[in-house]
Write an enzyme that holds these catalytic residues in place. Sequence first.
Site, PDB file in Angstrom:
ATOM      1  N   GLY A 168      35.476 -12.818  70.997  1.00  0.00           N
ATOM      2  CA  GLY A 168      35.550 -12.074  70.407  1.00  0.00           C
ATOM      3  C   GLY A 168      34.523 -12.572  69.378  1.00  0.00           C
ATOM      4  N   ALA A 169      34.863 -11.395  68.249  1.00  0.00           N
ATOM      5  CA  ALA A 169      34.344 -12.002  66.795  1.00  0.00           C
ATOM      6  C   ALA A 169      35.167 -12.281  65.706  1.00  0.00           C
ATOM      7  CB  ALA A 169      33.949 -11.352  65.749  1.00  0.00           C
TER       8      ALA A 169
ATOM      9  N   VAL B 238      39.074 -15.870  70.724  1.00  0.00           N
ATOM     10  CA  VAL B 238      39.160 -15.368  72.249  1.00  0.00           C
ATOM     11  C   VAL B 238      39.848 -14.492  72.959  1.00  0.00           C
ATOM     12  CG1 VAL B 238      39.157 -17.062  74.034  1.00  0.00           C
ATOM     13  CG2 VAL B 238      38.450 -17.693  72.566  1.00  0.00           C
ATOM     14  N   VAL B 239      39.244 -13.987  73.673  1.00  0.00           N
ATOM     15  CA  VAL B 239      40.409 -13.061  74.447  1.00  0.00           C
ATOM     16  C   VAL B 239      40.599 -13.373  75.701  1.00  0.00           C
ATOM     17  CG1 VAL B 239      40.556 -10.872  74.435  1.00  0.00           C
ATOM     18  CG2 VAL B 239      39.051 -11.866  73.092  1.00  0.00           C
TER      19      VAL B 239
ATOM     20  N   LYS C 144      44.153 -10.915  72.298  1.00  0.00           N
ATOM     21  CA  LYS C 144      43.025 -11.617  71.220  1.00  0.00           C
ATOM     22  C   LYS C 144      44.419 -12.637  69.952  1.00  0.00           C
ATOM     23  CE  LYS C 144      40.087  -8.127  69.956  1.00  0.00           C
ATOM     24  NZ  LYS C 144      38.469  -8.477  70.072  1.00  0.00           N
TER      25      LYS C 144
ATOM     26  N   ASP D  86      31.533  -3.027  62.806  1.00  0.00           N
ATOM     27  CA  ASP D  86      31.474  -3.551  63.725  1.00  0.00           C
ATOM     28  C   ASP D  86      31.179  -2.744  64.389  1.00  0.00           C
ATOM     29  OD1 ASP D  86      30.066  -6.345  64.274  1.00  0.00           O
ATOM     30  OD2 ASP D  86      31.641  -7.009  64.943  1.00  0.00           O
TER      31      ASP D  86
END
Length: 798
Positions: free
Chosen positions: A503-504, A507-508, A526, A620
């Site tokens: 993810g922005a 890491v997920v 997340k 976003d």
Amino acid sequence: MPIFLPCFISVFLILSSVVNAQTNKNITLGSSITAGDISSSWVSPSKDFAFGFQQVEPGNFLLAIWFNKIPQKTISWSANRDKLAPSGSKVELASGRSLILSDPRGQELWRAKLSSGSPAYAALLDTGNLVVSKQDSVVLWQSFDEPTDTLLPSQTLGQGAQLIAPYSEQNYSSGRFSFDFTTDGNLALYTTNFPLFDSLNSDYLDYESQGLGFQVVYNQSGLLYLVGNNGSILTHMFSEDQVVSEDVLYQRAILEHDGVLRHYVYPKGSAGWSVKSFAPNNICTAKLQDTGSGVCGFNSYCQFGSDSKPHCLCPPGYSLLDPNYEMGGCYQNFPSQNCEAASKEKNEFDLRVLINVDWPLSDYEHYQNVTIDWCREVCLDDCFCAVGVFEETGDCWKKKLPLSNGRNDGSVDRTTFIKVRINDDISEKNYRKSNKDLIVLLSTSGLTNIVLLVAGFCFCLLHKKHIHVTRESKTTGKYSIHTFSYKELDAATAGFKEELGQGAFGVVYKGVIDDISGSPTSIAVKKLDKLPITADKEFTTEVKAIGQTHHKNLVRLVGFCEEGIHKMLVYEFMSNGTLSDYICGLPKPAWEKRLQIVHDIARGLFYLHEDCNSQIIHCDIKPQNILLDDDHNARISDFGLAKLLGPNQSHTYTVARGTRGYVAPEWFRHMPITAKVDVYSFGILLLEVICCQRNVQAEDNEDGGFVLLTEWASECYKMNTLDDLVNGDTEALANIPKLEQLVKIVLWCTEADTNLRPTMRMVLQMLEGLVKVPDPPNPSSYSSSMATRTHSEQWVSA
Ligand SMILES: *[C@@H]1O[C@H](CO)[C@@H](O)[C@H](O)[C@H]1NC(C)=O
Ligand SMILES: *[C@@H]1O[C@H](CO)[C@@H](O)[C@H](O)[C@H]1NC(C)=O
Ligand SMILES: *[C@@H]1O[C@H](CO)[C@@H](O)[C@H](O)[C@H]1NC(C)=O
């Protein structure tokens, strides 16, 4: 047995040497203490004071003198508050040199500046004074001559001496205030030019100069006074009848982080310090400063609390620059009014009222004989006006940023108006009124505009209360989110093994926990590694706010973890991946399914913008952030994260991300960021879902925002070649009017002018066919300047 004996002896030797060091009054040459070695310190004969290292943050130490017999850590002096000593640092009374503090590599961090000669011994006296002396007992240096923030009984100050307040209650670094005995013999309380300590701003002490002072004395009776050349007392800092009694064990005078000089006593048999006296009486009404922020930081105001302490508060619409530091000032947490578009923007602003708060030196206009309503309106109308102040005498002031010397001064009846940006605009309010009315979004007729604005404004005032009430009743603690420990999440994810995606923010990972009924449930964890450091309290508050957000088209936040550097969010697991993968998969997802997905997203966004407790702008929106649950319902994820970033960071982050294809042009144009940015991104997303095509082939062009796919859509719409756009998608082409309606919505959503761009409420109503979609603003000039547009647009309900 022979093995244990040497150990035993060496332990005994260490213990006896510690005891030795503590009972011997004189500290001999070559003696040293190492930071991190808990047992070593030098104590005074009575053991009331100790000298050594105090850990103030992990691995960092302050070389200090402290009250040794009381449970509360109370430091009376320190050597290195602006240059902490790492673990392993050493202070040594070095033969032929001085008392020297050096780090583990031998770098000198501090040394006692001896007046002359070389030291013979040092001693910590029962007064709390550390002295370094020559053989003949002549004092070469003493800590009483170099005070930090505290005075102890029997300590005196000579001309030019000063106390500097600590930065905060927990941080001993030099802070914003100083108490000076000036070289011309006066007492003064200054604010320093924080954080550059090299210059002083004004004196804030309301103290009449009594003449030339020779010495400042703090005596055993707890009196702090200025003595003249002839020995007479010129002035007392604290009231003269504050003499401490026999049953006071300890006392001290300290300039605290809030700029107040306080006299503390520690009564015998008590559990702690209590304030006996303080100066000045009310620091909030301190003398004004021509330059600098005043007692509190810029844009904040000082309020004297019922705890007899000053508190620096941010006005509505402003937030602390450093959430952990009350005195550091506030920033406006919305974009300022744009003077160029002032008339257009006027209705995006409102005034919040404070009573008796003033920033006396921030005026730029003054009116007399006016009414409070006039004063209110004149500030609202003026793009330069940040604050308006009305006084019962009929005076009205306009004030500009940054605001300084802020104070709540109850001595005058003032009404203070703080200008804030409200996120809803007037067209939206009008829209809310009724779907059936004719809605004019933009009219060339000035008169119509004014009538509408006024009508909308009244409507908004009338309805505010109502809306507020319903919103509150909706969220009375119905949901709670779980706090996880790092260990729990480590276990749930089997050591962060299965990565779901990048993810922005980090890491997920996939994980499994037991739900309330005890059955295993999948979660997505997340890790927020890339989140900038924010205050933990703020993080928790924001996360809890996000946790209050519930809608079937949002990915639910089930909990979070916050342990030091570990910040994680725990979401319910979405089994069908991202929309991004779905729309690009083969075979193409069914048309009806795709339509349902865009409805889902629109409903989720509408909820975020208007229906949840406080408005959430996603910032976003893109297919990667839309997830599909077991039934392929679209769910928006990552909402609320923009808030964790704060407005400035969110801006930098969004613009820097390079996902320009989804980013509204106002991000690049230093224009206010409103919920309309999400509408723009939604438009792009809608187009992608229609075309089953990503924006990737689109090249960024210089003015940002316009990408090939949108321009192509505009072209296809204009040329009436929508079948090209959907690439022969037979399902889509089976209902051309529907396709055309969707493309028109796309064109409206991606309109560069935020005023023309509809709200999510309107988008939803257009999608659901409740209103007819008007023709988009002149598509031929789509990517050229909006200034060339001359025709007015009308929104007609179906
Ligand atoms: C400390 O050292 C000085 C100088 O050597 C000496 O005069 C004094 O008596 C010593 N005091 C004690 C208590 O040992
Ligand atoms: C204390 O405050 C100073 C000044 O802002 C800062 O540089 C320092 O890192 C802070 N120290 C701690 C231990 O937080
Ligand atoms: C402290 O100073 C005051 C004022 O000079 C004096 O009356 C008092 O006796 C002093 N106390 C002590 C313990 O010297």
